[in-house]
Design an enzyme around this catalytic site. Structure first.
Site, PDB file in Angstrom:
ATOM      1  N   CYS A 104       0.835  -1.213   0.000  1.00 18.96           N
ATOM      2  CA  CYS A 104       0.000   0.000   0.000  1.00 18.96           C
ATOM      3  C   CYS A 104       0.867   1.260   0.000  1.00 18.96           C
ATOM      4  CB  CYS A 104      -0.910  -0.056   1.220  1.00 18.96           C
ATOM      5  SG  CYS A 104      -1.722   1.490   1.647  1.00 18.96           S
TER       6      CYS A 104
ATOM      7  N   CYS B  29       0.166   3.701   2.780  1.00 20.31           N
ATOM      8  CA  CYS B  29       0.642   3.120   4.048  1.00 20.31           C
ATOM      9  C   CYS B  29       2.135   3.390   4.219  1.00 20.31           C
ATOM     10  CB  CYS B  29       0.396   1.618   4.091  1.00 20.31           C
ATOM     11  SG  CYS B  29      -1.341   1.147   4.020  1.00 20.31           S
TER      12      CYS B  29
END
Length: 106
Positions: free
Chosen positions: A31, A34
């Protein structure tokens, strides 16, 4: 991951959030947002110190906690106080927002 951020698993999640103030970052290695949130979490954990627990849980490896709390998008950050969810953020959050939320619960 730094020594200031605790890595959680499905098995350790409930104990880690049961008492005090805990910020949990639900994330995955693939991600992009992230990966942007990660250094912010590290900085926050270093600054907060022992006042609150800052933790991460990889939702690819540990799916039960994410399922329990209905995580549909990552990063999702959840703030717990004594085992109860008190705030939730979806998407990258800046350190000031997270610090203020933690301090509000202390």
């Amino acid at each position: 991951m730094s020594a200031n951020v605790k890595e959680l698993t499905d098995a350790t999640f409930l104990d880690a959030t049961a008492s005090g103030v805990t910020l949990v970052d639900f994330w995955a290695p693939w991600c992009g947002p992230c990966r942007m949130q990660g250094p912010i979490i590290e900085q926050l954990a270093a600054e907060i110190g022992d006042k609150a627990l800052v933790a991460k849980i990889n939702i690819d490896e540990h799916t039960a906690a994410a399922t329990t709390y209905g995580v549909r998008s990552i990063p999702t950050l959840m703030l717990f106080k004594d085992g109860k969810l008190v705030k939730q953020y979806v998407g990258v959050q800046n350190k000031d927002v997270l610090t203020a939320a933690i301090n509000e619960q202390l």
